[in-house]
Write an enzyme that holds these catalytic residues in place. Structure first.
Site, PDB file in Angstrom:
ATOM      1  CB  VAL A  30     101.524 -32.427 -69.795  1.00  0.00           C
ATOM      2  CG1 VAL A  30     102.690 -33.380 -70.102  1.00  0.00           C
ATOM      3  CG2 VAL A  30     100.531 -33.310 -68.894  1.00  0.00           C
ATOM      4  NE  ARG A  78      78.150 -37.135 -64.318  1.00  0.00           N
ATOM      5  CZ  ARG A  78      78.318 -36.071 -65.128  1.00  0.00           C
ATOM      6  NH1 ARG A  78      78.933 -34.857 -64.434  1.00  0.00           N
ATOM      7  NH2 ARG A  78      78.060 -36.082 -66.261  1.00  0.00           N
ATOM      8  CG  ASP A 134      75.807 -29.524 -70.428  1.00  0.00           C
ATOM      9  OD1 ASP A 134      75.816 -30.068 -71.848  1.00  0.00           O
ATOM     10  OD2 ASP A 134      75.704 -29.877 -69.386  1.00  0.00           O
ATOM     11  CB  ALA A 193      65.472 -26.250 -85.820  1.00  0.00           C
ATOM     12  CB  SER A 222      60.506 -32.178 -93.499  1.00  0.00           C
ATOM     13  OG  SER A 222      61.598 -30.923 -93.672  1.00  0.00           O
ATOM     14  CG  HIS A 258      75.886 -40.503 -73.184  1.00  0.00           C
ATOM     15  ND1 HIS A 258      74.647 -40.608 -72.893  1.00  0.00           N
ATOM     16  CD2 HIS A 258      76.528 -39.787 -72.081  1.00  0.00           C
ATOM     17  CE1 HIS A 258      74.457 -40.461 -71.444  1.00  0.00           C
ATOM     18  NE2 HIS A 258      75.562 -39.981 -71.043  1.00  0.00           N
ATOM     19  NE  ARG A 261      79.865 -36.919 -71.656  1.00  0.00           N
ATOM     20  CZ  ARG A 261      78.902 -37.462 -70.743  1.00  0.00           C
ATOM     21  NH1 ARG A 261      78.057 -36.898 -69.747  1.00  0.00           N
ATOM     22  NH2 ARG A 261      79.272 -38.719 -69.877  1.00  0.00           N
TER      23      ARG A 261
HETATM   24  N1  LIG Z   1      79.643 -28.669 -53.835  1.00  0.00           N
HETATM   25  C1  LIG Z   1      80.479 -29.428 -54.042  1.00  0.00           C
HETATM   26  N2  LIG Z   1      81.505 -29.752 -53.182  1.00  0.00           N
HETATM   27  C2  LIG Z   1      82.664 -30.517 -53.544  1.00  0.00           C
HETATM   28  N3  LIG Z   1      82.693 -31.138 -54.730  1.00  0.00           N
HETATM   29  C3  LIG Z   1      81.913 -31.379 -55.733  1.00  0.00           C
HETATM   30  C4  LIG Z   1      80.628 -30.074 -55.571  1.00  0.00           C
HETATM   31  N4  LIG Z   1      79.849 -30.221 -56.461  1.00  0.00           N
HETATM   32  C5  LIG Z   1      80.590 -31.208 -57.502  1.00  0.00           C
HETATM   33  N5  LIG Z   1      81.567 -31.747 -56.801  1.00  0.00           N
HETATM   34  C6  LIG Z   1      82.676 -32.778 -57.561  1.00  0.00           C
HETATM   35  O1  LIG Z   1      82.893 -32.584 -58.759  1.00  0.00           O
HETATM   36  C7  LIG Z   1      82.382 -33.854 -59.449  1.00  0.00           C
HETATM   37  C8  LIG Z   1      81.944 -33.362 -60.988  1.00  0.00           C
HETATM   38  O2  LIG Z   1      80.727 -32.211 -60.809  1.00  0.00           O
HETATM   39  P1  LIG Z   1      79.614 -32.520 -61.787  1.00  0.00           P
HETATM   40  O3  LIG Z   1      78.557 -31.585 -61.455  1.00  0.00           O
HETATM   41  O4  LIG Z   1      79.227 -33.997 -62.105  1.00  0.00           O
HETATM   42  O5  LIG Z   1      80.224 -32.194 -63.153  1.00  0.00           O
HETATM   43  P2  LIG Z   1      80.752 -30.936 -63.792  1.00  0.00           P
HETATM   44  O6  LIG Z   1      82.225 -30.394 -62.957  1.00  0.00           O
HETATM   45  O7  LIG Z   1      81.066 -31.309 -65.187  1.00  0.00           O
HETATM   46  O8  LIG Z   1      79.649 -29.834 -63.423  1.00  0.00           O
HETATM   47  C9  LIG Z   1      81.317 -34.117 -58.546  1.00  0.00           C
HETATM   48  O9  LIG Z   1      81.088 -35.723 -58.809  1.00  0.00           O
HETATM   49  C10 LIG Z   1      81.995 -33.992 -57.263  1.00  0.00           C
HETATM   50  O10 LIG Z   1      83.087 -35.167 -57.025  1.00  0.00           O
HETATM   51  O1  LIG Z   2      77.052 -39.053 -68.686  1.00  0.00           O
HETATM   52  P1  LIG Z   2      75.794 -38.720 -67.525  1.00  0.00           P
HETATM   53  O2  LIG Z   2      76.558 -38.910 -66.229  1.00  0.00           O
HETATM   54  O3  LIG Z   2      74.663 -39.593 -67.739  1.00  0.00           O
HETATM   55  O4  LIG Z   2      75.550 -37.149 -67.563  1.00  0.00           O
HETATM   56  C1  LIG Z   2      75.004 -36.678 -68.742  1.00  0.00           C
HETATM   57  C2  LIG Z   2      75.029 -35.077 -68.604  1.00  0.00           C
HETATM   58  O5  LIG Z   2      76.412 -34.675 -68.755  1.00  0.00           O
HETATM   59  C3  LIG Z   2      76.463 -33.645 -69.669  1.00  0.00           C
HETATM   60  O6  LIG Z   2      76.943 -34.410 -70.779  1.00  0.00           O
HETATM   61  C4  LIG Z   2      77.685 -32.799 -69.175  1.00  0.00           C
HETATM   62  O7  LIG Z   2      77.489 -32.418 -68.097  1.00  0.00           O
HETATM   63  P2  LIG Z   2      78.645 -31.882 -67.085  1.00  0.00           P
HETATM   64  O8  LIG Z   2      79.914 -31.360 -68.101  1.00  0.00           O
HETATM   65  O9  LIG Z   2      78.092 -30.612 -66.186  1.00  0.00           O
HETATM   66  O10 LIG Z   2      79.005 -33.080 -66.310  1.00  0.00           O
HETATM   67  C5  LIG Z   2      75.140 -33.202 -69.808  1.00  0.00           C
HETATM   68  O11 LIG Z   2      75.062 -32.710 -71.163  1.00  0.00           O
HETATM   69  C6  LIG Z   2      74.423 -34.301 -69.704  1.00  0.00           C
HETATM   70  O12 LIG Z   2      73.011 -34.149 -69.514  1.00  0.00           O
END
Ligand SMILES: Nc1ncnc2c1ncn2[C@@H]1O[C@H](COP(=O)(O)OP(=O)(O)O)[C@@H](O)[C@H]1O
Ligand SMILES: O=P(O)(O)OC[C@H]1O[C@](O)(COP(=O)(O)O)[C@@H](O)[C@@H]1O
Ligand SMILES: [Mg+2]
Length: 328
Positions: A30, A78, A134, A193, A222, A258, A261
């Site tokens: 921004v 998502r 991740d 660990a 431990s 979570h 996160r």
């Molecule tokens: N192959 C794809 N084509 C179009 N949009 C996608 C595709 N894969 C993921 N997306 C979009 O991106 C969003 C986030 O993807 P996701 O895999 O859940 O998280 P990250 O971006 O953290 O890997 C998905 O919910 C969807 O809306």
């Molecule tokens: O919050 P959700 O939808 O249960 O997803 C959990 C997953 O998302 C993550 O926190 C992050 O994954 P992405 O960044 O690819 O979305 C993973 O570590 C975890 O397994």
């Protein structure tokens, strides 16, 4: 590289799993854009918000006092619908109606796939900023949020170690990262660990159990076993059952989930996010679109988006081995 198109208005979104540091990236996008006399729209809740036309104007003040906060002020989602071409067509129409000349997508490889499609199918200028706890995107050595997630894991395991020591217990600590072992491997090294299970579905029980027996012989009281999330959350319970049923070894489970996160981003995540956000706007300005602000060789470089669409499943064998080497 494409010819630079005029960038009067840009939009920014966060998508997929949130990651600490995303707010620092939003702020940088921004403020860099405003500094370059562009208008900025914030898209709320990732691709879902885009499809609802939920775009809000952002000024310099709108990103004040957010840098130190976890989560994302824009929200995220998502959005399964976005996998359909006709839905992406709607998204492109909305961006055009709102006069958006360029789009910054902060997210993981899934989000980058969505951005790539918008560029390929509808010629929307896009730039990706890697944001996921991740650290599993091809093409970049680092993703915003990883350092904070590991830090949180370390903080939690240090506390678990205290009580494990007090009671002579074995703890299985499951950390986040679906199909992504990086958080587990780093947390293992940083907490001393005794063992890291990077892929719970293929646990090497012989090595794990012989390590526990050897440790007990030399007086260890431990044991901390870090378990990556694997295919589904709760994998640590399968490991616990297997140890009890097949080796008569009792253990306790702690699932961080979570928890990892959220929270205030570390200085490292804030710094990388600020730099990446800045570079993303520069890339839109110079027409270096369909790129990602990747971290390579210790600096931010623009790499083709196409190189960053896959999940990086590589296992950091050196760090994995380091935990084992030092846990004798
Ligand atoms: N192959 C794809 N084509 C179009 N949009 C996608 C595709 N894969 C993921 N997306 C979009 O991106 C969003 C986030 O993807 P996701 O895999 O859940 O998280 P990250 O971006 O953290 O890997 C998905 O919910 C969807 O809306
Ligand atoms: O919050 P959700 O939808 O249960 O997803 C959990 C997953 O998302 C993550 O926190 C992050 O994954 P992405 O960044 O690819 O979305 C993973 O570590 C975890 O397994
Ligand atoms: Mg992902």
């Amino acid at each position: 590289m494409s010819q630079p198109k005029p960038m009067n208005t840009i939009a920014v979104m966060t998508s997929g799993g949130d990651a600490p540091g995303m707010n620092s990236a939003i702020r940088a996008v921004v403020r860099t854009a405003i500094g370059a006399e562009m208008e900025v729209l914030g898209i709320r809740r990732g691709y879902s918000g885009l499809l609802e036309g939920d775009l809000i104007p952002m000024d310099a003040a709108s990103v004040g006092n957010i840098l130190q906060k976890g989560g994302t002020v824009l929200g995220t989602s998502r959005c399964a619908e976005f996998l359909k071409p006709e839905i992406r067509q709607e998204a492109a129409n909305i961006l055009r109606r709102k006069h958006v000349d360029g789009l910054v997508v902060i997210g993981g490889n899934g989000s980058f796939n969505g951005a790539y499609q918008l560029h390929q199918e509808h010629d929307i200028p896009v730039v990706g900023v890697p944001g996921t706890i991740d650290n599993d995107i091809q093409g970049t050595h680092y993703t915003i949020g990883f350092d904070t997630a590991v830090e949180t894991g370390v903080y939690a395991v240090d506390k678990i170690r205290d009580t494990a020591n007090a009671h002579d217990r074995i703890f299985l600590v499951e950390v986040m990262g679906r199909h992504s072992p990086a958080i587990a491997i780093h947390t293992g090294v940083c907490t001393g660990a005794e063992h890291v299970i990077h892929t719970p579905e293929n646990t090497d029980y012989d090595t794990l159990v012989s390590g526990i027996r050897r440790g007990r012989k030399r007086g260890k009281n431990s044991f901390i076993i870090i378990v990556a999330e694997g295919q589904v959350p709760g994998s640590a319970y399968q490991v616990q059952k297997h140890l009890a049923d097949n080796y008569q070894i009792a253990s306790h489970v702690a699932i961080l989930g979570h928890l990892q996160r959220g929270g205030s981003p570390t200085a490292h995540d804030r710094f990388i996010a600020a730099s990446m956000g800045f570079h993303a706007v520069q890339a839109l300005k110079t027409g270096e679109v369909a790129t990602v602000t990747a971290c390579r060789d210790g600096r931010i470089q623009l790499v083709p988006l196409q190189e960053c669409l896959e999940k990086n499943d590589a296992i950091d064998a050196f760090s994995l081995n380091l935990t084992q080497q030092l846990a004798i």
